[in-house]
Design an enzyme around this catalytic site. Structure first.
Site, PDB file in Angstrom:
ATOM      1  N   ASP A  96      46.055  38.212  23.581  1.00  0.00           N
ATOM      2  CA  ASP A  96      45.752  38.151  22.399  1.00  0.00           C
ATOM      3  C   ASP A  96      47.218  37.721  20.724  1.00  0.00           C
ATOM      4  O   ASP A  96      47.663  38.130  20.386  1.00  0.00           O
ATOM      5  CB  ASP A  96      45.616  39.884  21.673  1.00  0.00           C
ATOM      6  CG  ASP A  96      44.446  39.959  22.428  1.00  0.00           C
ATOM      7  OD1 ASP A  96      43.194  39.371  22.164  1.00  0.00           O
ATOM      8  OD2 ASP A  96      45.061  40.967  23.229  1.00  0.00           O
ATOM      9  N   ASN A 132      40.833  51.418  28.925  1.00  0.00           N
ATOM     10  CA  ASN A 132      39.715  50.467  29.808  1.00  0.00           C
ATOM     11  C   ASN A 132      40.835  49.514  30.764  1.00  0.00           C
ATOM     12  O   ASN A 132      40.541  48.466  30.789  1.00  0.00           O
ATOM     13  CB  ASN A 132      39.220  49.753  29.739  1.00  0.00           C
ATOM     14  CG  ASN A 132      38.285  49.018  30.359  1.00  0.00           C
ATOM     15  OD1 ASN A 132      37.915  49.294  31.568  1.00  0.00           O
ATOM     16  ND2 ASN A 132      37.083  47.904  29.677  1.00  0.00           N
ATOM     17  N   LEU A 133      42.324  50.038  31.270  1.00  0.00           N
ATOM     18  CA  LEU A 133      43.561  49.380  31.204  1.00  0.00           C
ATOM     19  C   LEU A 133      43.498  48.757  32.448  1.00  0.00           C
ATOM     20  O   LEU A 133      41.800  48.850  34.176  1.00  0.00           O
ATOM     21  CB  LEU A 133      44.389  50.773  31.490  1.00  0.00           C
ATOM     22  CG  LEU A 133      44.747  51.337  30.162  1.00  0.00           C
ATOM     23  CD1 LEU A 133      46.020  52.066  31.016  1.00  0.00           C
ATOM     24  CD2 LEU A 133      45.130  50.618  28.916  1.00  0.00           C
ATOM     25  N   GLY A 139      50.957  42.390  24.635  1.00  0.00           N
ATOM     26  CA  GLY A 139      50.628  40.787  25.417  1.00  0.00           C
ATOM     27  C   GLY A 139      50.286  39.439  24.452  1.00  0.00           C
ATOM     28  O   GLY A 139      49.763  39.199  23.549  1.00  0.00           O
ATOM     29  N   GLY A 197      47.267  43.919  33.251  1.00  0.00           N
ATOM     30  CA  GLY A 197      47.717  43.259  32.017  1.00  0.00           C
ATOM     31  C   GLY A 197      48.215  44.351  31.626  1.00  0.00           C
ATOM     32  O   GLY A 197      49.755  44.166  31.288  1.00  0.00           O
ATOM     33  N   HIS A 198      47.530  45.251  31.391  1.00  0.00           N
ATOM     34  CA  HIS A 198      47.796  45.985  30.761  1.00  0.00           C
ATOM     35  C   HIS A 198      49.829  46.923  31.708  1.00  0.00           C
ATOM     36  O   HIS A 198      50.653  47.349  30.867  1.00  0.00           O
ATOM     37  CB  HIS A 198      47.397  47.786  30.078  1.00  0.00           C
ATOM     38  CG  HIS A 198      46.217  47.180  29.476  1.00  0.00           C
ATOM     39  ND1 HIS A 198      44.886  47.176  29.738  1.00  0.00           N
ATOM     40  CD2 HIS A 198      45.884  47.016  28.348  1.00  0.00           C
ATOM     41  CE1 HIS A 198      44.570  47.136  28.953  1.00  0.00           C
ATOM     42  NE2 HIS A 198      44.777  46.249  27.787  1.00  0.00           N
ATOM     43  N   ARG A 255      37.587  42.980  28.670  1.00  0.00           N
ATOM     44  CA  ARG A 255      36.207  42.956  28.682  1.00  0.00           C
ATOM     45  C   ARG A 255      35.594  42.136  29.959  1.00  0.00           C
ATOM     46  O   ARG A 255      34.737  41.188  29.812  1.00  0.00           O
ATOM     47  CB  ARG A 255      36.367  41.615  27.370  1.00  0.00           C
ATOM     48  CG  ARG A 255      35.894  42.531  25.691  1.00  0.00           C
ATOM     49  CD  ARG A 255      35.263  42.079  24.712  1.00  0.00           C
ATOM     50  NE  ARG A 255      35.334  43.464  23.522  1.00  0.00           N
ATOM     51  CZ  ARG A 255      36.250  43.572  23.388  1.00  0.00           C
ATOM     52  NH1 ARG A 255      37.289  42.395  22.774  1.00  0.00           N
ATOM     53  NH2 ARG A 255      35.952  44.428  21.736  1.00  0.00           N
ATOM     54  N   SER A 282      41.489  40.701  31.247  1.00  0.00           N
ATOM     55  CA  SER A 282      40.848  41.023  30.186  1.00  0.00           C
ATOM     56  C   SER A 282      39.870  42.481  30.346  1.00  0.00           C
ATOM     57  O   SER A 282      38.825  42.254  31.884  1.00  0.00           O
ATOM     58  CB  SER A 282      40.416  40.103  29.187  1.00  0.00           C
ATOM     59  OG  SER A 282      39.228  40.629  28.113  1.00  0.00           O
TER      60      SER A 282
HETATM   61  O1  PAF Z   1      45.050  44.738  21.566  1.00  0.00           O
HETATM   62  C1  PAF Z   1      44.402  45.660  21.189  1.00  0.00           C
HETATM   63  O2  PAF Z   1      44.424  46.436  22.758  1.00  0.00           O
HETATM   64  C2  PAF Z   1      44.128  46.308  20.337  1.00  0.00           C
HETATM   65  O3  PAF Z   1      43.567  45.513  19.161  1.00  0.00           O
HETATM   66  C3  PAF Z   1      45.365  47.010  19.768  1.00  0.00           C
HETATM   67  C4  PAF Z   1      46.590  46.489  19.466  1.00  0.00           C
HETATM   68  C5  PAF Z   1      45.837  48.541  20.650  1.00  0.00           C
HETATM   69  C6  PAF Z   1      45.203  48.135  18.387  1.00  0.00           C
HETATM   70  O4  PAF Z   1      43.818  48.685  18.837  1.00  0.00           O
END
Ligand code: PAF
Length: 273
Positions: free
Chosen positions: A147, A28-29, A144, A32-33, A184, A182
Site C-alpha cells: 500500500d 484476514n492475515l 507494507g 505479508g502481515h 483481497r 493481499s
Molecule cells: O493497511 C491496512 O490494513 C489498513 O489500511 C490500516 C493501516 C490497518 C488502517 O485500517
C-alpha cells in the site's frame, strides 16, 4: 500472546514497556502481515499488532460488511510469528460515538491515485491510524509497501504532527508467480487467480521500459491497453516520483503504481523502478 479488546487493557499491558513496535492490520492475515510482524519484532521491546476493520476507510459500495473477520485464525498466525500482544477492539470501543473529528490529509498526495478512485479513503485511514497510534504509542510502526500511497500519506501525517513514532516500510511479499499477497486475493476465482499475476507482469514491464529511458506516456497507455485486452478494468497504471507520487522530473527516483479490477476484485500493486 495476550489478546486485549479494550484501550484500558491495552494501556495496562503496555505500561511496563518503553518501546512498542506496532503492526496495524484489518485482519484476514497472510504471510505479508507475518513478514511485517517479524520485521517489527527486533525494533521494540514488545511487539503489538492490531486487528480492526475500519468502517471509515470503506466507501458505501465497498466490501466493509463482507470483509472476512477471522480473528481466531489471525491470533494463531500472529502468535506463531512472535507477536506479544494483539489489540482487537470492537467498533464500539474504537468509535464509541460518531467519529466527528477526522484527520484530513493533504489532497496533493491523498486525492490522487487511490484517493481519486476511493474518495475519503485516506481520511478514514489517517483517522484510524492516528487513533491506533494514540492507543499503542509505539516507538516504531511497520507498514507494507504494497500500500505504497498509504505508507507515504502516513509518513507525512506522522512528520507533520511530530508523532514520536518511526514509520518503517516492509517489502511486499509475493506468491511464487509474483502476485502481491493481499487479503483481497481470497476473493479471486481459480481462473482469476491465474490471470491476477498479469498486473505484476505489466508493472514489471513498465518499470523495465522506464529504466531503459522510454517516454512515460506510451508506457502507461500501452500497459492500460494490455490489461484491458486481458479482460481487466484498469483504474490507473502510472509512473510517479517516489517521494510524493507527483509527476516525475528527470533524475527523480520512480515508482510504478497500478490498480485494476479483475471481475469483482480490485487489486493494487507497485514496483520501485
Ligand atoms: O493497511 C491496512 O490494513 C489498513 O489500511 C490500516 C493501516 C490497518 C488502517 O485500517
Amino acid at each position: 500472546m495476550h489478546i486485549v479488546h479494550t484501550i484500558a487493557e491495552l494501556r495496562d499491558r503496555l505500561a511496563r514497556f518503553q518501546r512498542p513496535a506496532f503492526v496495524p492490520t484489518m485482519g484476514n492475515l497472510h504471510e505479508g502481515h507475518m513478514a511485517l510482524v517479524r520485521q517489527a519484532k527486533p525494533l521494540g521491546d514488545v511487539t503489538v499488532a492490531s486487528v480492526f476493520v475500519n468502517r471509515l476507510q470503506f466507501l458505501p459500495h465497498e466490501d466493509f460488511d463482507t470483509y472476512p473477520r477471522t480473528l481466531a485464525a489471525d491470533a494463531a498466525k500472529l502468535a506463531g510469528a512472535g507477536c506479544d500482544l494483539l489489540f482487537a477492539p470492537s467498533e464500539g470501543e474504537l468509535y464509541p460515538g460518531p467519529q466527528t473529528f477526522r484527520i484530513v490529509p493533504d489532497p496533493a498526495i491523498a486525492d490522487i491515485l487511490e484517493g481519486h478512485f476511493r474518495p475519503g479513503f485516506f481520511t478514514g485511514v489517517c483517522t484510524v491510524v492516528m487513533k491506533l497510534l494514540q492507543c499503542v504509542q509505539p516507538r516504531v510502526a511497520v507498514f507494507g509497501k504494497k500500500d505504497y500511497q498509504q505508507l507515504m500519506v502516513i509518513r507525512r501525517m506522522v512528520r507533520q504532527f511530530a508523532l514520536p513514532t518511526e514509520i518503517v516500510a516492509g517489502e511486499t511479499q509475493r506468491a511464487a508467480d509474483g502476485l502481491a499477497l493481499s487479503s483481497r486475493n481470497g476473493y479471486l476465482s481459480a481462473q482469476e487467480r491465474q490471470e491476477a499475476v498479469s498486473l505484476h507482469r505489466v508493472l514489471t514491464l513498465m518499470a523495465q521500459r522506464a529504466r531503459a529511458g522510454e517516454a512515460h506516456a506510451p508506457i502507461e497507455s500501452e500497459a492500460i491497453e494490455t490489461l484491458r485486452q486481458r479482460g481487466w478494468k484498469p483504474d490507473y497504471l502510472l509512473l510517479r516520483r517516489r517521494l510524493d507520487l507527483q509527476q516525475p522530473a528527470a533524475g527523480d527516483d520512480l515508482v510504478v503504481l497500478g490498480a485494476a479490477r479483475l471481475g469483482e476484485t480490485r487489486l493494487i500493486d507497485n514496483i520501485e523502478v
